[in-house]
Design an enzyme around this catalytic site. Structure first.
Site, short mmCIF file in Angstrom:
data_model
loop_
_atom_site.label_atom_id
_atom_site.label_comp_id
_atom_site.label_asym_id
_atom_site.label_seq_id
_atom_site.Cartn_x
_atom_site.Cartn_y
_atom_site.Cartn_z
CB SER B 161 -0.77 -0.72 1.38
OG SER B 161 -2.02 0.60 1.38
NE ARG B 231 -8.76 1.76 10.85
CZ ARG B 231 -7.60 1.56 10.22
NH1 ARG B 231 -6.75 1.52 9.22
NH2 ARG B 231 -7.21 0.73 10.91
CG ASP B 327 -5.95 -4.51 -3.25
OD1 ASP B 327 -7.10 -3.17 -3.08
OD2 ASP B 327 -4.75 -4.26 -3.24
CG HIS B 360 -5.89 -2.07 0.18
ND1 HIS B 360 -4.47 -2.50 -1.05
CD2 HIS B 360 -4.83 -1.43 0.71
CE1 HIS B 360 -3.76 -1.48 -0.56
NE2 HIS B 360 -3.76 -0.91 0.89
CG ASP B 361 -6.89 -5.10 5.75
OD1 ASP B 361 -5.85 -3.85 5.27
OD2 ASP B 361 -7.44 -4.56 6.62
#
Lengths: 204, 389
Positions: B161, B231, B327, B360-361
């Site tokens: 990232s 967040r 992602d 993505h994580d």
């Protein structure tokens, strides 16, 4: 080292065509068998392009420089004369546009090495003649409806394409089922009848 | 408990429990914004030991809300390091073999100079007086750290990232100091959609009355509500629709039926609220503004007259680019763009796309195929570089 995979009997013949230490791009590198052979025994600077994620991940886990991509789509991103040799082993018949791919190979590499299964082999001809069915053989194990091989050609067809796009055949060999070269100085029609595989070294 | 964590996090900003290198007025950091930052400090963790010829150093670059605590318990939350799945003895990034460095980025809040650090000129926290920081600035600060550690060339620079952006910047700006580069789940630029999500997050922070024009530390306030919303929104972009559905579906949280109110009826709501609340305890709201901005400004091609290939011309660095199928923040196409540029530059590049539904994580999680690819790449590169195991 010999390659014991009947489908990849061409690998040793290809490797013998490549100068040690050369820069090589292997298009359709599969599980990396050719690249590994070349890096181990010819000390080449090898790169690969492979369409299947599984093949790519296997290659990278083995320490080979391989990128996931499609020969039909991604060769345009490689620079002119970026490699000494570009190898297309057993992949031409699976591309959407073999002619465009072949031209890209000749642009990217000083030399292109192309191997493919010969659809003019007598078994194929007999199968079609007597059974009236698309041939399914040890070398060509797929049924017509689920084959990745959408553009089969014969050795004669390939030679004609080379002439059409102005590629010079520097050397050529027809191989039998064991990867042995057959009848070194035989005419095309003989190779086209008895060769199971063909390996061409091209230049433009 | 919550209050003490916030206090602890604020301590870490100036007096971190990591190693710190302080650069005095003789060593200013030149910023892309045209200003200099001086004095400034970099907080970092190391694992393993440097070999005799100083050739086995791996620099890990952390993501937006990550920090230098890669493989040790977090000093504020007590949670395990964020990349313990990859880093440790005998692991993919083997600390028995490699000397692993991870530095808190400039602009962050875990001990490297950022908006929560004290401005030596005023004795107060910088707040918005800190110049805007870019990915290039982060990398320049890391270069100074690497110099300080006496390391000429890094065996590898790796990160996901925003960390991947730093990897690309390192490879583009300091190619002779990077033997191998592993940019993961990243791109050579932040897309319009990504900038859009970041802007939503920043607006949420700035809409919190306790943000106080950025001067909340001076006034003893804590803009936790705004930062939590930021967040929560961002966290959605780190996951994927199938993963969310698999994990939460439409399941209700501690109840049998809908309440016809605005409580967290659904598990996903409760989960996101929890993500928001735990985040604000450990992270500085202004840092969130600075770091999202740094990512937005990142455009490696723009630094090279619009030609990404030129960023890598003549590079000897070996690359291993990694993306994940689900992602959608940094989709595979963004990685492919980098790969095409590297190919055009004649660079040695491997590129794997890992099939996963974790979004993505995924780069933070236990993804065996991802780990196998990175491990194979590092092992072969270490063999070529003569780094013994």
């Amino acid at each position: 080292m010999s390659v014991n995979n009947t489908q990849r009997v061409d690998l040793q013949v290809i490797a013998d065509l490549i100068r040690p230490g050369a820069r090589v791009l292997d298009v359709g590198s599969g599980d990396g068998a050719l690249l590994e052979l070349l890096e181990g025994h010819r000390k080449v600077d090898g790169r690969g392009l492979e369409i299947s994620q599984r093949g790519v991940n296997e290659c990278v886990a083995r320490g080979l420089s391989v990128v996931q991509g499609d020969a039909d789509r991604d060769l345009v991103f490689y620079p002119d004369r970026g490699f000494d040799y570009v190898v297309l082993s057993q992949t031409l018949q699976a591309t959407h546009n073999p002619r465009a791919v072949l031209e890209e190979l000749l642009r990217i590499g000083d030399r292109a090495i192309v191997s493919f299964p010969n659809f003019g082999h007598w078994r194929v001809r007999l199968s079609l003649l007597f059974k009236g069915r698309m041939p399914v053989t040890k070398d060509l194990p797929y049924s017509w409806y689920d084959t990745p091989n959408i553009h089969f050609c014969t050795i004669r067809d390939f030679v004609a394409l080379c002439e059409e796009i102005g590629a010079t055949v520097e050397s050529a060999a027809a191989l039998d089922a064991n990867g042995q070269k057959i009848g070194l100085s035989m005419p095309w029609w003989f190779w086209n009848f008895f060769g199971q595989q063909a390996v061409f070294l091209l230049k433009r | 408990m919550t209050r003490s964590r916030v206090a602890k996090a604020r301590d870490e900003a100036n007096e971190p429990s990591s190693q710190v290198v302080r650069f005095g007025p003789d060593k200013p950091l030149k910023l892309a914004a045209g200003l200099t930052l001086s004095p400034f400090q970099v907080a970092y963790q190391t694992y393993g030991s440097l070999n005799g010829d100083r050739s086995n150093a791996i620099l890990i670059c952390h993501a937006l809300t990550g920090d230098q605590h890669v493989a040790n318990p977090h000093p504020v939350t007590g949670k395990p390091g964020w990349w313990e799945a990859l880093v440790g003895p005998g692991q993919v990034i083997d600390t028995d073999r490699f000397f692993v460095i991870c530095a808190n980025v400039i602009g962050s809040c875990l001990g490297s100079t950022g908006p929560a650090s004290l401005n030596p000129e005023t004795g107060e926290p910088y707040g918005l007086d800190l110049p805007v920081i870019t990915v290039k600035d982060m990398v320049r600060a890391q270069v100074m750290l690497v110099d300080h550690l006496g390391i000429g060339r890094l065996f590898c620079v790796i990160g996901g990232s925003m960390g991947g952006m730093q990897v690309l910047e390192w490879a583009a700006s300091f190619p002779e100091r990077v033997l191998t580069a592993v940019p993961i789940a990243t791109g050579a630029r932040h897309t319009a959609q990504n900038i859009a999500f970041h802007e939503v997050g920043r607006q949420a922070v700035m809409a919190d009355p306790d943000w106080n024009g950025g001067a909340y530390l001076k006034s003893g306030k804590h803009p936790g509500k705004g930062l939590a919303v930021a967040r929560m929104a961002a966290h959605i972009t780190y996951l994927s629709e199938p993963a969310l559905h698999r994990k939460f579906g439409r399941n209700l949280q501690d109840r049998d039926q809908l309440t016809f109110g605005f409580d967290a009826d659904f598990q996903i709501e409760s989960y996101l609220r929890h993500q928001g609340i735990t985040f604000v305890d450990r992270f500085d709201a202004n840092s969130y503004l600075y770091l999202t901005r740094a990512m937005d400004y990142f455009d490696l091609a723009a630094e090279h007259d619009g030609h990404l290939t030129r960023a890598f011309t003549g590079t000897k660095t070996r690359f291993c680019v990694v993306s994940f199928t689900s992602d959608w923040l940094f989709p595979t196409e963004e990685s492919r763009m980098v790969v095409h540029a590297l190919n055009a530059a004649g660079a040695s590049v491997s590129f794997v796309e890992i099939d996963t539904d974790r979004g993505h994580d995924a780069f933070l999680l236990d993804e065996p195929e991802f780990h196998a690819a990175v491990e194979g790449f590092l092992k072969s590169a270490a063999r070529n570089a003569g780094i013994s195991s």
